[in-house]
Enzyme design. Structure first.
Site, PDB file in Angstrom:
ATOM      1  N   ASP A   1       0.758  -1.250   0.040  1.00  0.00           N
ATOM      2  CA  ASP A   1      -0.051   0.130  -0.085  1.00  0.00           C
ATOM      3  C   ASP A   1       0.852   1.196  -0.016  1.00  0.00           C
ATOM      4  O   ASP A   1       1.638   1.315   0.893  1.00  0.00           O
ATOM      5  CB  ASP A   1      -0.731  -0.077   1.216  1.00  0.00           C
ATOM      6  CG  ASP A   1      -2.144   0.862   1.391  1.00  0.00           C
ATOM      7  OD1 ASP A   1      -1.742   2.195   0.490  1.00  0.00           O
ATOM      8  OD2 ASP A   1      -3.032   0.661   1.518  1.00  0.00           O
ATOM      9  N   VAL A   2       0.647   2.230  -1.016  1.00  0.00           N
ATOM     10  CA  VAL A   2       1.466   3.407  -0.943  1.00  0.00           C
ATOM     11  C   VAL A   2       1.384   4.153   0.125  1.00  0.00           C
ATOM     12  O   VAL A   2       2.302   5.229   0.374  1.00  0.00           O
ATOM     13  CB  VAL A   2       1.289   4.084  -2.310  1.00  0.00           C
ATOM     14  CG1 VAL A   2       1.611   3.231  -3.826  1.00  0.00           C
ATOM     15  CG2 VAL A   2      -0.088   4.659  -2.683  1.00  0.00           C
TER      16      VAL A   2
ATOM     17  N   LYS B   1      -6.348  15.590  -6.805  1.00  0.00           N
ATOM     18  CA  LYS B   1      -5.711  15.620  -8.023  1.00  0.00           C
ATOM     19  C   LYS B   1      -5.099  17.229  -8.056  1.00  0.00           C
ATOM     20  O   LYS B   1      -4.085  17.477  -8.749  1.00  0.00           O
ATOM     21  CB  LYS B   1      -6.763  15.395  -9.187  1.00  0.00           C
ATOM     22  CG  LYS B   1      -6.874  13.748  -9.195  1.00  0.00           C
ATOM     23  CD  LYS B   1      -5.596  12.890  -9.313  1.00  0.00           C
ATOM     24  CE  LYS B   1      -5.977  11.277  -9.485  1.00  0.00           C
ATOM     25  NZ  LYS B   1      -4.705  10.603  -9.606  1.00  0.00           N
TER      26      LYS B   1
ATOM     27  N   TYR C   1     -11.874  13.431  -4.903  1.00  0.00           N
ATOM     28  CA  TYR C   1     -11.083  13.021  -5.868  1.00  0.00           C
ATOM     29  C   TYR C   1     -10.349  14.278  -6.482  1.00  0.00           C
ATOM     30  O   TYR C   1      -9.167  14.539  -6.721  1.00  0.00           O
ATOM     31  CB  TYR C   1     -11.745  12.181  -7.066  1.00  0.00           C
ATOM     32  CG  TYR C   1     -10.644  11.575  -8.002  1.00  0.00           C
ATOM     33  CD1 TYR C   1     -10.131  10.647  -7.819  1.00  0.00           C
ATOM     34  CD2 TYR C   1     -10.951  12.179  -9.377  1.00  0.00           C
ATOM     35  CE1 TYR C   1      -9.164  10.033  -8.928  1.00  0.00           C
ATOM     36  CE2 TYR C   1     -10.092  11.811 -10.418  1.00  0.00           C
ATOM     37  CZ  TYR C   1      -9.294  10.826 -10.171  1.00  0.00           C
ATOM     38  OH  TYR C   1      -8.495  10.159 -11.092  1.00  0.00           O
TER      39      TYR C   1
ATOM     40  N   ASN D   1       1.530   7.078  -9.717  1.00  0.00           N
ATOM     41  CA  ASN D   1       0.305   6.656 -10.671  1.00  0.00           C
ATOM     42  C   ASN D   1      -0.846   6.148  -9.798  1.00  0.00           C
ATOM     43  O   ASN D   1      -1.857   6.172  -9.876  1.00  0.00           O
ATOM     44  CB  ASN D   1       0.850   5.853 -11.753  1.00  0.00           C
ATOM     45  CG  ASN D   1      -0.346   5.386 -12.604  1.00  0.00           C
ATOM     46  OD1 ASN D   1      -1.170   6.064 -13.156  1.00  0.00           O
ATOM     47  ND2 ASN D   1      -0.931   4.065 -12.279  1.00  0.00           N
TER      48      ASN D   1
ATOM     49  N   THR E   1      -9.686   2.598 -18.161  1.00  0.00           N
ATOM     50  CA  THR E   1      -9.130   2.028 -17.274  1.00  0.00           C
ATOM     51  C   THR E   1     -10.026   1.290 -16.044  1.00  0.00           C
ATOM     52  O   THR E   1     -11.084   1.780 -15.934  1.00  0.00           O
ATOM     53  CB  THR E   1      -7.785   2.621 -16.478  1.00  0.00           C
ATOM     54  OG1 THR E   1      -8.661   3.535 -15.580  1.00  0.00           O
ATOM     55  CG2 THR E   1      -7.031   3.497 -17.314  1.00  0.00           C
TER      56      THR E   1
END
Length: 244
Positions: free
Chosen positions: A55-56, A144, A140, A76, A175
């Site tokens: 997990d980042v 971003k 979101y 990413n 995606t």
């Protein structure tokens, strides 16, 4: 194909699918010497030199990962989510920001530490949602937008060390991340994923289509490569005209 990345060490997060997987394949086809592919899901690509399941958002992951000799990084990893501000649970807000922003910060910090004294280039996957306001994407879009500014700050801090940092802001890309968006998932169940993508793209983008992961990967590859040696702190908007 030219060997833009011959012998180079490249880190890619969110590498199990979508843009991340396409970037890994792009770099492999251009001579990458060592690929470090990180995802919370197992990376099954047959070209994965070092596949790390983790997990980042986990600081311990980055403290323990060997990034010696790192030349390039693609930040990413991300998750989608939607909901009107008045209806959005704080837990959902934190979930989206923790992966998309906290995870990106930890990845960026690790990459910049590894590149000190030798230089390198980094690309952060932002989004057109961080530029153009739309209902339902407060968490979101905010994450971003923050990534776009984070790339600029990192570019200024990295410049004295020969580290370039840029962002890319796609709009719709075909995606698996869309499967977590209820509106898309419901429509895809009715008419199929391809038709749902085509329908949404026709409504949202002047060019009338969404990007393929491979197209975004090629643009990321350009930003990573020496062909963009004087480009830093920039955001490449690749959205089919969505933000116009």
């Amino acid at each position: 194909m030219q060997n833009h990345f011959a012998g180079r060490t490249i880190l890619v997060t969110g590498a199990a699918s979508g843009i991340g997987l396409a970037v890994a394949e792009h770099c492999t086809n251009r001579g990458a010497g060592r690929l470090i592919l990180v995802d919370r899901n197992p990376v099954f690509a047959d070209f994965a030199h070092e596949a790390v399941t983790g997990d980042v958002r986990d600081e311990a992951l980055w403290d323990g990962l060997d990034l010696a000799g790192l030349d390039h990084a693609v930040i990413n990893a991300g998750v989608a989510g939607a909901g009107a501000i008045a209806d959005l649970a704080f837990e959902e807000w934190r979930r989206i920001l923790s992966v998309n922003l906290d995870g990106a910060f930890l990845t960026l910090r690790a990459a910049m530490r590894a590149m000190r004294g030798r230089g390198g280039s980094i690309v952060i996957t932002a989004s057109a949602a961080g530029i153009k306001a739309e209902p339902g994407v407060s968490a979101y879009g905010s994450a971003k937008a923050a990534l776009i500014h984070l790339a600029k700050v990192a570019a200024k801090e990295g410049a004295p060390h020969g580290i370039r940092v840029n962002a890319i802001a796609p709009a719709g890309v075909e995606t698996p991340v869309w499967d977590a968006v209820p509106m898309f998932a419901d429509r895809a169940a009715e008419i199929g994923r391809d038709a749902a993508f085509a329908e949404m793209a026709a409504m949202a983008t002047p060019l009338g289509r969404y990007a393929k992961p491979e197209e975004i990967a090629a643009q990321i590859g350009f930003l990573l490569s020496d062909a963009s040696a004087l480009t830093t702190g920039a955001t490449l908007v690749s959205d089919g005209g969505y933000t116009l």
